[in-house]
Design an enzyme around this catalytic site. Structure first.
Site, PDB file in Angstrom:
ATOM      1  N   CYS A 158      -6.003 -30.562   5.352  1.00  0.00           N
ATOM      2  CA  CYS A 158      -5.531 -31.942   5.480  1.00  0.00           C
ATOM      3  C   CYS A 158      -5.521 -32.646   4.128  1.00  0.00           C
ATOM      4  CB  CYS A 158      -6.439 -32.688   6.452  1.00  0.00           C
ATOM      5  SG  CYS A 158      -5.987 -34.401   6.716  1.00  0.00           S
ATOM      6  N   GLU A 218       6.042 -27.577   3.457  1.00  0.00           N
ATOM      7  CA  GLU A 218       5.113 -26.544   3.919  1.00  0.00           C
ATOM      8  C   GLU A 218       4.739 -26.714   5.389  1.00  0.00           C
ATOM      9  OE1 GLU A 218       2.669 -25.478  -0.156  1.00  0.00           O
ATOM     10  OE2 GLU A 218       2.177 -27.357   0.857  1.00  0.00           O
TER      11      GLU A 218
END
Length: 365
Positions: free
Chosen positions: A358, A108
């Site tokens: 994150c 991704e």
């Protein structure tokens, strides 16, 4: 605490993706064009099309004769990646792309638009072998390294999307997606060289706008410093003490905190660039006042003014019982780090609701 996974530094051996124009350095491009029996100026045209006009499909390279387009398409521009899924959040300002490679490997990237900049977070590996227990990518294991071209295609796609959708320009690139960039060292360095080279040799993005993140592969940090690329180094530290870091960041069992910080100082000294310290703040795990004090002391002693701490409120991941520290705890942590003379801010978290923040990338779907 989940059962620890093994550290994996060497990616599983799998067939390499087909050779792509973006894999090649300038001299290699010239040789590849010559091997096709084409004049040297065609190589410069191809570079301008790919890096300058952001075109990867030779059929759209209209300044080339049709026969040449067919020839270079077969030899130098194989289809590498398919955008299998794209999802948005933050009122369309954050977009995650699930990429599927020719061998069905998935990974991704995330494009984030801000008022003053446009940043793409890119992957360097499919999965990750660093086994950090609070990170979805690390818990998924390492599938394989990405090729230089697969890394660069994420950049080209984001740049073209910004230009075509809104007339915007990509300003920042962070190697903070899936994978440990310094475990795929040669391909990442090659990608950085293409990213920062001026057109038509590369995308022409300033090295100061490129960040390479690492969990702390100390010898590779020193090697990266010697490359003199002058990109920003980000070290995912997450705690200043070895006892906890051995568990939170398992690579600490190989290179301890002080060794990592010494390597970071070497990087700062050689490049003159401030090092970014990434610290995911986890409730009742690494958010104690004494850890804030120790972090500030160690960083000030080792790096002085050449350091900045990015606090990251922990993002939720499937199956994890951990969560982010309360805001009062977060504010006190910031205050204590700053009191030791170290710059410290809390990162603006983007993409949490689409698992694009994150520690959330898992290439599912």
């Amino acid at each position: 605490m989940p059962d620890p996974l093994p550290l994996v530094f060497d990616a599983p051996r799998r067939a390499l993706p087909p050779r792509h124009f973006a894999d090649l350095a300038d001299t290699e491009r010239a040789a590849a064009v010559a091997d096709l029996g084409l004049p040297a100026f065609r190589g410069k045209q191809l570079a301008n099309q790919y890096f300058g006009r952001l075109i990867s499909d030779p059929s759209q390279m209209t300044d080339l004769p049709a026969g040449v387009r067919d020839q270079v398409g077969a030899a130098l521009f194989p289809e590498l990646l398919e955008a299998a899924r794209e999802i948005e959040c933050d009122r369309g300002e954050t977009r995650k792309v699930l990429w599927r490679a020719v061998d069905k490997t998935t990974f991704e990237s995330v494009l984030m638009r801000y008022p003053d900049r446009n940043t793409v977070c890119i992957s360097s590996q499919a999965g990750c072998g660093m086994a950090c227990p609070f990170c979805a990518t690390g818990q998924g294991g390492l599938k394989r390294n990405l090729s230089t071209a697969e890394i660069l295609e994420q950049v080209r796609f984001a740049s073209a999307e910004l230009r075509d959708r809104e007339g915007g320009r990509l300003s920042n690139i962070v190697f903070m997606g899936m994978g440990e960039p310094l475990a795929n060292y040669n391909r990442v360095v090659a990608a950085v060289r293409r990213i920062t080279a001026s057109s038509p040799h590369g995308f022409g993005i300033s090295a100061r706008s490129v960040t390479v993140s690492t969990v702390g592969l100390a010898p590779a940090i020193r090697k990266l410093a010697d490359e003199k690329l002058n990109v920003t180094l980000a070290v995912s530290l997450h705690t200043p003490d070895d006892e906890l870091r051995d568990t939170l960041v398992p690579v600490n069992n190989r290179w301890k905190v002080d060794e990592v910080l010494d390597a970071a100082r070497y990087y700062a000294d050689l490049t003159g660039r401030r090092v970014s310290i990434e610290y995911a703040l986890i409730r009742d795990v690494n958010d104690q006042p004494w850890r804030a004090d120790l972090l500030g002391r160690k960083l000030h002693a080792t790096l002085g003014p050449l350091v900045h701490v990015n606090l990251i409120p922990l993002n939720p991941t499937p199956g994890s019982e951990w969560d982010a520290s309360p805001k009062p705890v977060e504010r006190e942590f910031v205050r204590r780090v700053r009191a030791k003379g170290v710059s410290c801010t809390v990162r603006d978290t983007r993409g949490r609701e689409i698992a694009a923040a994150c520690g959330q990338l898992a290439a599912q779907g």
